[in-house]
Enzyme design. Structure first.
Site, PDB file in Angstrom:
ATOM      1  N   HIS A 181       0.830  -1.202   0.000  1.00 47.50           N
ATOM      2  CA  HIS A 181       0.000   0.000   0.000  1.00 47.50           C
ATOM      3  C   HIS A 181       0.865   1.253   0.000  1.00 47.50           C
ATOM      4  CE1 HIS A 181      -3.193  -2.801   1.206  1.00 47.50           C
ATOM      5  NE2 HIS A 181      -4.050  -1.862   0.840  1.00 47.50           N
ATOM      6  N   LYS A 197      -0.905   4.984   4.442  1.00 47.01           N
ATOM      7  CA  LYS A 197      -1.871   4.096   5.094  1.00 47.01           C
ATOM      8  C   LYS A 197      -1.505   3.977   6.576  1.00 47.01           C
ATOM      9  CE  LYS A 197      -3.936  -0.514   4.851  1.00 47.01           C
ATOM     10  NZ  LYS A 197      -5.256  -0.031   5.248  1.00 47.01           N
TER      11      LYS A 197
HETATM   12  P1  NAP Z   1      -7.698   9.699   4.214  1.00 45.54           P
HETATM   13  O1  NAP Z   1      -7.433  10.274   2.869  1.00 45.54           O
HETATM   14  O2  NAP Z   1      -6.768  10.041   5.339  1.00 45.54           O
HETATM   15  O3  NAP Z   1      -9.189  10.124   4.609  1.00 45.54           O
HETATM   16  C1  NAP Z   1      -9.720  10.067   5.903  1.00 45.54           C
HETATM   17  C2  NAP Z   1     -10.554  11.303   6.074  1.00 45.54           C
HETATM   18  O4  NAP Z   1     -11.270  11.244   7.326  1.00 45.54           O
HETATM   19  C3  NAP Z   1      -9.683  12.581   6.117  1.00 45.54           C
HETATM   20  O5  NAP Z   1     -10.245  13.592   5.318  1.00 45.54           O
HETATM   21  C4  NAP Z   1      -9.726  12.930   7.600  1.00 45.54           C
HETATM   22  O6  NAP Z   1      -9.535  14.287   7.837  1.00 45.54           O
HETATM   23  C5  NAP Z   1     -11.139  12.508   7.948  1.00 45.54           C
HETATM   24  N1  NAP Z   1     -11.354  12.468   9.375  1.00 45.54           N
HETATM   25  C6  NAP Z   1     -10.438  12.375  10.383  1.00 45.54           C
HETATM   26  N2  NAP Z   1     -11.056  12.417  11.566  1.00 45.54           N
HETATM   27  C7  NAP Z   1     -12.376  12.532  11.311  1.00 45.54           C
HETATM   28  C8  NAP Z   1     -13.526  12.625  12.137  1.00 45.54           C
HETATM   29  N3  NAP Z   1     -13.435  12.609  13.475  1.00 45.54           N
HETATM   30  N4  NAP Z   1     -14.745  12.738  11.546  1.00 45.54           N
HETATM   31  C9  NAP Z   1     -14.855  12.752  10.216  1.00 45.54           C
HETATM   32  N5  NAP Z   1     -13.807  12.673   9.373  1.00 45.54           N
HETATM   33  C10 NAP Z   1     -12.568  12.561   9.928  1.00 45.54           C
HETATM   34  O7  NAP Z   1      -7.751   8.115   4.162  1.00 45.54           O
HETATM   35  P2  NAP Z   1      -8.329   7.180   3.003  1.00 45.54           P
HETATM   36  O8  NAP Z   1      -7.233   6.707   2.134  1.00 45.54           O
HETATM   37  O9  NAP Z   1      -9.532   7.791   2.386  1.00 45.54           O
HETATM   38  O10 NAP Z   1      -8.740   5.893   3.866  1.00 45.54           O
HETATM   39  C11 NAP Z   1      -9.701   5.971   4.897  1.00 45.54           C
HETATM   40  C12 NAP Z   1      -9.921   4.568   5.478  1.00 45.54           C
HETATM   41  O11 NAP Z   1     -10.479   3.720   4.473  1.00 45.54           O
HETATM   42  C13 NAP Z   1      -8.644   3.865   5.950  1.00 45.54           C
HETATM   43  O12 NAP Z   1      -8.938   3.084   7.084  1.00 45.54           O
HETATM   44  C14 NAP Z   1      -8.303   2.966   4.770  1.00 45.54           C
HETATM   45  O13 NAP Z   1      -7.537   1.833   5.159  1.00 45.54           O
HETATM   46  C15 NAP Z   1      -9.673   2.547   4.339  1.00 45.54           C
HETATM   47  N6  NAP Z   1      -9.803   2.084   2.940  1.00 45.54           N
HETATM   48  C16 NAP Z   1     -10.704   1.108   2.721  1.00 45.54           C
HETATM   49  C17 NAP Z   1     -10.936   0.659   1.452  1.00 45.54           C
HETATM   50  C18 NAP Z   1     -11.973  -0.402   1.230  1.00 45.54           C
HETATM   51  O14 NAP Z   1     -12.200  -0.830   0.086  1.00 45.54           O
HETATM   52  N7  NAP Z   1     -12.661  -0.835   2.273  1.00 45.54           N
HETATM   53  C19 NAP Z   1     -10.229   1.204   0.366  1.00 45.54           C
HETATM   54  C20 NAP Z   1      -9.306   2.220   0.625  1.00 45.54           C
HETATM   55  C21 NAP Z   1      -9.111   2.669   1.921  1.00 45.54           C
HETATM   56  P3  NAP Z   1      -8.026  14.806   8.197  1.00 45.54           P
HETATM   57  O15 NAP Z   1      -7.270  14.766   6.931  1.00 45.54           O
HETATM   58  O16 NAP Z   1      -8.285  16.160   8.739  1.00 45.54           O
HETATM   59  O17 NAP Z   1      -7.473  13.871   9.243  1.00 45.54           O
END
Ligand code: NAP
Length: 263
Positions: free
Chosen positions: A153, A157
């Site tokens: 990844h 991550k």
């Molecule tokens: P990301 O770009 O860091 O997005 C997370 C978002 O959540 C950021 O905008 C963050 O804001 C926000 N956030 C933080 N604290 C919050 C709160 N209290 N309330 C609401 N929003 C909040 O991460 P990502 O790549 O999108 O991944 C997010 C999650 O999904 C991870 O756990 C990843 O492993 C998972 N994922 C899953 C899949 C799947 O198919 N299931 C695929 C990809 C990723 P800040 O930037 O201000 O912290």
């Protein structure tokens, strides 16, 4: 029209979900939450036309103000358990893509679903190819029990191993009928043989350039079978997320793994 709120709307996955929900027949976007982007129009935030929906700072306020039927969560492993308790506790359906929930936490959330009547899908991976890789792996492991997982990844991550790698290991461990060979290697450097989950080694690679990738390697006598899946674009997760937003409305209780929504 099913009313959808996106938690983590400004994130890499959340913004992709916002763009998909507004185009998806049968779904209507009613809200978004993201602390650092609160106060902005959600359309501006994700690079589309204004939607007249202001991004909220707190999930609790957004639930009251936008009254969603489904909350999609792509936030952070550190907060997902509290988010899920709040949403499911309020009797609202939830689609969870955020990784990091433990088996015990999933059990707690299933209990909350039973009490409130909310439905929930937790899917460590929403891409069809990754789900098929898991399905095929559980077949192959019946014949080739010596198996290791390598997941690769991007370096931002937050958790390791990936939720997909853990779910793949769980499913293979449940399907494996033959004992694997004993691993007699002595590590002279701690961790080089990876981490063991369900007695299957998992190796996590974190480098800029990767999105989400997984290899499952099966060793036989004089042969190796390698399966590999590559998510090259976050769009690959969107058909699964859109399907989940619809199916979670009628699929009772807590379900773990998108494959259960495909059968
Ligand atoms: P990301 O770009 O860091 O997005 C997370 C978002 O959540 C950021 O905008 C963050 O804001 C926000 N956030 C933080 N604290 C919050 C709160 N209290 N309330 C609401 N929003 C909040 O991460 P990502 O790549 O999108 O991944 C997010 C999650 O999904 C991870 O756990 C990843 O492993 C998972 N994922 C899953 C899949 C799947 O198919 N299931 C695929 C990809 C990723 P800040 O930037 O201000 O912290």
């Amino acid at each position: 029209m099913i009313k959808v709120l996106v938690n983590g709307a400004g994130g890499k996955m959340g913004s992709e979900v916002v763009r998909s929900v507004v185009q998806e027949e049968g779904l209507i976007l009613v809200g978004g939450v993201d602390p650092k982007d609160s106060g902005r129009d959600i359309g501006d935030l994700v690079g589309i036309e204004k939607k007249g929906i202001i991004v909220e700072h707190q999930l609790s306020d957004a639930l009251k103000n936008s009254k969603p039927e489904v909350v999609v969560d792509f936030t952070s492993p550190a907060i997902i358990y509290e988010n899920a308790k709040m949403v499911l506790g309020a009797g609202i359906n939830m689609v969870i893509g955020t990784t990091g929930l433990t088996a015990a936490q999933r059990d707690d959330l299933a209990q909350i679903c039973t009490e409130t009547g909310a439905n929930c899908l937790i899917a460590p991976n929403f891409s069809l190819g990754a789900v098929l890789l898991m399905k095929v792996s559980t077949e192959i492991v019946k014949y080739l029990p010596n198996v290791e997982i390598v997941e690769l990844h991007h370096n931002h991550k937050l958790d390791a191993p990936s939720g997909t790698a853990k779910l793949t290991a769980e499913k293979m461990a449940a399907a494996r009928v033959l004992e694997p060979d004993a691993d007699e290697t002595i590590e002279s450097l701690s961790g080089v043989r990876g981490g063991r989950y369900e007695n299957i080694p998992i190796h996590s690679i974190r480098l800029p350039g990767y999105v989400a990738h997984q290899e499952v390697l099966f060793g036989g006598y004089g042969e190796i079978l390698t399966l590999r899946h590559d998510s090259l674009d976050r769009k690959s997760f969107m058909p699964g997320v859109m399907l989940a937003c619809k199916k979670v409305m009628t699929t009772k209780g807590l379900v773990y793994g998108l494959e259960n929504y495909l059968e």
